[in-house]
Design a protein around this motif. Structure first.
Motif, PDB file in Angstrom:
ATOM      1  N   HIS A 431      41.882  -2.397 151.929  1.00 59.58           N
ATOM      2  CA  HIS A 431      42.065  -3.328 150.808  1.00 59.58           C
ATOM      3  C   HIS A 431      42.345  -4.738 151.339  1.00 59.58           C
ATOM      4  CE1 HIS A 431      42.226   0.162 148.178  1.00 59.58           C
ATOM      5  NE2 HIS A 431      43.005   0.722 149.076  1.00 59.58           N
TER       6      HIS A 431
ATOM      7  N   LEU B 248      34.444   0.083 146.679  1.00 57.96           N
ATOM      8  CA  LEU B 248      35.121  -1.077 147.266  1.00 57.96           C
ATOM      9  C   LEU B 248      34.106  -2.056 147.858  1.00 57.96           C
ATOM     10  CD1 LEU B 248      38.200   0.629 148.992  1.00 57.96           C
ATOM     11  CD2 LEU B 248      38.146  -0.636 146.835  1.00 57.96           C
ATOM     12  N   LEU B 251      32.517  -4.101 145.072  1.00 57.25           N
ATOM     13  CA  LEU B 251      33.425  -5.164 144.630  1.00 57.25           C
ATOM     14  C   LEU B 251      33.535  -6.275 145.668  1.00 57.25           C
ATOM     15  CD1 LEU B 251      36.572  -3.632 142.948  1.00 57.25           C
ATOM     16  CD2 LEU B 251      35.207  -5.564 142.149  1.00 57.25           C
ATOM     17  N   GLU B 346      37.308  -8.869 138.490  1.00 54.28           N
ATOM     18  CA  GLU B 346      38.094  -7.649 138.314  1.00 54.28           C
ATOM     19  C   GLU B 346      37.267  -6.657 137.523  1.00 54.28           C
ATOM     20  OE1 GLU B 346      42.139  -8.166 136.943  1.00 54.28           O
ATOM     21  OE2 GLU B 346      42.565  -9.709 138.437  1.00 54.28           O
ATOM     22  N   LEU B 428      42.891   3.082 142.330  1.00 54.28           N
ATOM     23  CA  LEU B 428      42.801   1.615 142.359  1.00 54.28           C
ATOM     24  C   LEU B 428      44.033   0.964 141.741  1.00 54.28           C
ATOM     25  CD1 LEU B 428      39.042   1.006 141.476  1.00 54.28           C
ATOM     26  CD2 LEU B 428      40.141   0.837 143.723  1.00 54.28           C
ATOM     27  N   HIS B 431      46.989  -0.575 143.590  1.00 56.57           N
ATOM     28  CA  HIS B 431      46.837  -1.875 144.236  1.00 56.57           C
ATOM     29  C   HIS B 431      46.607  -2.962 143.189  1.00 56.57           C
ATOM     30  CE1 HIS B 431      46.561   0.280 148.048  1.00 56.57           C
ATOM     31  NE2 HIS B 431      45.747   1.122 147.438  1.00 56.57           N
ATOM     32  N   TYR B 434      42.609  -4.956 140.776  1.00 58.94           N
ATOM     33  CA  TYR B 434      41.335  -4.249 140.659  1.00 58.94           C
ATOM     34  C   TYR B 434      40.940  -4.090 139.189  1.00 58.94           C
ATOM     35  CZ  TYR B 434      40.999  -2.947 145.621  1.00 58.94           C
ATOM     36  OH  TYR B 434      40.867  -2.976 146.978  1.00 58.94           O
TER      37      TYR B 434
END
Lengths: 460, 460
Positions: A431, B248, B251, B346, B428, B431, B434
């Protein structure tokens, strides 16, 4: 299995290759006054230094308030480079052994000529061809990933010198044969890992990408020695001093309560900094200077260019204390607030400073454990090499990177430090913005010790 | 097991309690011209609206460039509230059943009086007592967490109305008995989940915290129905259409290549917005207004105050399309770029818009799937309730939240949409940044369907 002698030969070989590249390419960086930089101009209103195209990056000012810090407020120049570039390495497996496609790349700020760099190291301006240079080789593998994506994560860079800089760190595994172009070489991962122990050889961009790469070899429980311990400590689910929820909560708390404010300020309105002699320097001569550099090059994207750079004063010390807890290696992470971070605080090495910057401050302002790290017993030092920071923006910026093993916690219960297991660092590196760039270099160096420790001694 | 009749009784009970609180407290919000707000002043240079203390929040302007978007550039007012507050819920287990300590809290922007709110909902100004109100009850459990921390993560809020706003979302489990003060009640988690289906009852701050709470009950494989499917789909390690690495990477790519720039702009220099009649409105009457509100209250922190608020025009539509893939429920997430986000993009619901804002735009600018969601067959609608947004900053802001099940992918291969398994959303949510706040509301509502679907129908 390669012995110490074989590794020395391999280093000589890579050095020879880099020298060869240096021989038929050419790069000369000369310091010139800031106001003589071609293509760059000073904003008449703010004094900010920007390229006439509006792209690349800007040197601006920053006004920082950090009431609980050792210095409660200051202003400073900072590089604002809002675009995210790509740092990408191609990986290929031959008979199960991972190889990386590395590039010999020179940068104007480098100390000793070309360094080992990622396959692709491109700013967005770079690959959208603002400066009309040559195409970036291998870029297509990363822009629209072709192959198996092993790493793809945005990470921050120096929070003291960059305002919210972030790059996309990528490793893409290819199945088919991809030939190495001139200036590129397929090298075993193990070999790249070993070369981390050679001063100023593996560049910062390669190190941050390597740090994000999940374990590629297996950890064999029977193996002994520190390298085997590192490998075993990266296996997910192993013990840890603190659960991941506890670590995340600690960070969430610090990010919510740390009172650090960084606001843009006109470069011409800094306090304590002076623009004279064609550069910007702090009145005390400490910290860093903003200088102008004229580059003449052949064999790179374009034949020459001018640019401002940050030239730090002095060599830094960056160290992780590591400790075995329940048979798993842990690193002592420091929650650090630098003004350029995107989210207040990132996890930094145990020690990260340039000792000279603290001469004028009271002893309580000196970073904890700096003295202890510098006085560590030689048999507790697992890694100790001077490495260069990014040579495209920083002029001869170098840090001495150390990993020091301890068997007792020197700061028990300190609110800004926590022991993290190596497998937890791997998990966080999936991350963005958890580990800062200096911590990532040390993580790469730790990972590099996995297979064989002998190189460190042999190479120095 | 509570039947439908028992649940109806429970709603009546909570409604009665909220009415009772409304009866012996009192809050009246009256619209007043912006220039008559006591304690707030317009910056003579910029026109920005700030509190005389320099705290709370500021109404500023934003200049947005989004070359690839349906609208390529615009300016708008935005709320800048750089401090992170705490949204915290206390949890206690009684005979293994989780109970939450909920608060009946009124806010000036609320539609129907007090709503069900977290145990603590405090801005930093709030709990460091800038406005000299009463102490915030239960705050100590979250500032220096006492108990077991189940959730502790910073999350963003409305990226269209807030500039980089973030709050710390927390759930702390206590072992000892903690008595409920006046205006507070211990309620079973299941009951709070059920109340999500009642219009304007569970407030936004409670919803975002609930979304971050990991599964508390077990999923029993034998259970049938949509609720059981939701529970099974939250079990870590279940199948998913895309691996987490792939999500991930998607993104990371979008965050690196989406070209959206948001720069602060003086509120007095907005284009297309007009300050007249004591408020700031868009020339077309669309989007939202910045209005002044005078609050008279008893039984809350202070007896009265004035503040600016954002009053949206029209009710929004926010919907997740969900689909079973390999027996696991997935939601179709949209990678959305709002100007106030900390990191570019996001994950948002499949549809998130206020339909009226698109009337003047060409059809290709209309959000994908809006028509399909509004025309969904009733037997495919799993959730459909109008809920309020945060009543401390937004005046009567409401969205219709929907979960619609489909059995085919309406946008196969669309670069901005991906199917995520519910257990991936849980992962997710550990964290920051996201899932956006609208997606978090829908995730909370989905989780709320776990045990029993019958309430939705009964409550409407």
């Amino acid at each position: 299995m390669t012995g110490a002698r074989g590794e020395e030969a391999a280093i000589i070989d890579v050095r020879g290759w880099l020298a060869e590249i240096a021989g038929h390419t050419f790069m000369q960086a000369t310091r010139v006054p800031l106001d003589e930089l071609t293509g760059w101009r000073e904003d008449p209103e703010t004094g900010d230094i920007r390229h006439r195209s509006g792209r690349f990056f800007t040197v601006e000012g920053l006004d920082v308030r950090h009431p609980a810090g050792p210095v409660t407020s200051w202003t400073q120049p900072i590089i604002n480079q809002p675009e995210a570039g790509i740092l990408g390495i191609l990986l290929k497996r031959v008979d199960g052994v991972p190889y990386l496609l590395m590039q010999a790349k020179n940068e104007p700020g480098n100390v000793g000529g070309p360094q080992l760099s990622p396959t692709v190291q491109a700013t967005r301006s770079n690959y959208t061809r603002v400066h009309e240079g040559r195409r970036v080789p291998y870029l297509g593998f990363f822009r629209e990933p072709r192959g198996r994506v092993l790493v793809d994560v945005r990470q921050s860079e120096q929070g003291a010198w960059f305002y919210r800089k972030r790059n996309r760190n990528m490793v893409v595994e290819v199945a088919a044969h991809v030939p190495a172009a001139e200036g590129f070489r397929w090298m075993p991962l193990r070999h790249v890992h070993e070369l981390l122990a050679v001063p100023d050889l593996v560049n910062m961009d390669a190190r941050t990408v390597l740090a994000c790469l999940p374990p590629q070899g297996g950890a064999r429980d029977g193996d002994e020695g520190f390298g085997a311990l590192v490998a075993r400590s990266r296996v997910p689910g192993r013990r840890a001093a603190h659960g991941m929820g506890e670590i995340l909560s600690w960070l969430s708390g610090l990010r919510s309560t740390t009172d650090i404010q960084a606001r843009p300020l006109a470069l011409g309105r800094l306090r304590g900094w002076r623009r004279a002699g064609g550069r910007i320097a702090h009145d005390t001569g400490r910290f860093f200077e903003v200088i102008g550099v004229r580059v003449r090059a052949h064999g790179r994207e374009v034949g020459g260019w001018d640019q401002p750079m940050i030239a730090p004063v002095g060599t830094g010390v960056v160290a992780f204390l590591v400790m075995r807890i329940g048979g798993v290696l842990h690193a002592l992470a420091h929650a650090r607030a630098d003004p350029g971070y995107t989210d207040v605080v990132e996890l930094a090495p145990t020690v990260q400073c340039t000792p000279g910057n603290y001469d004028h401050l009271p002893p309580r302002a000196r970073p904890p454990l700096l003295t202890e790290v510098l006085a560590a017993r030689p048999d507790s030092v697992r890694f100790d090499t001077v490495l260069s920071e990014e040579g495209g923006r920083f002029y001869r910026a170098r840090n001495r990177y150390l990993v020091v093993e301890t068997d007792e916690d020197p700061l028990p219960g300190h609110p800004d430090f926590r022991w993290l297991a190596l497998h937890q660092l791997d998990e966080l590196l999936r991350h963005s913005y958890y580990l800062n760039v200096e911590a990532r270099t040390l993580v790469a160096c730790l990972h590099g010790l996995t297979r064989d420790e002998r190189l460190t001694a042999a190479a120095r």
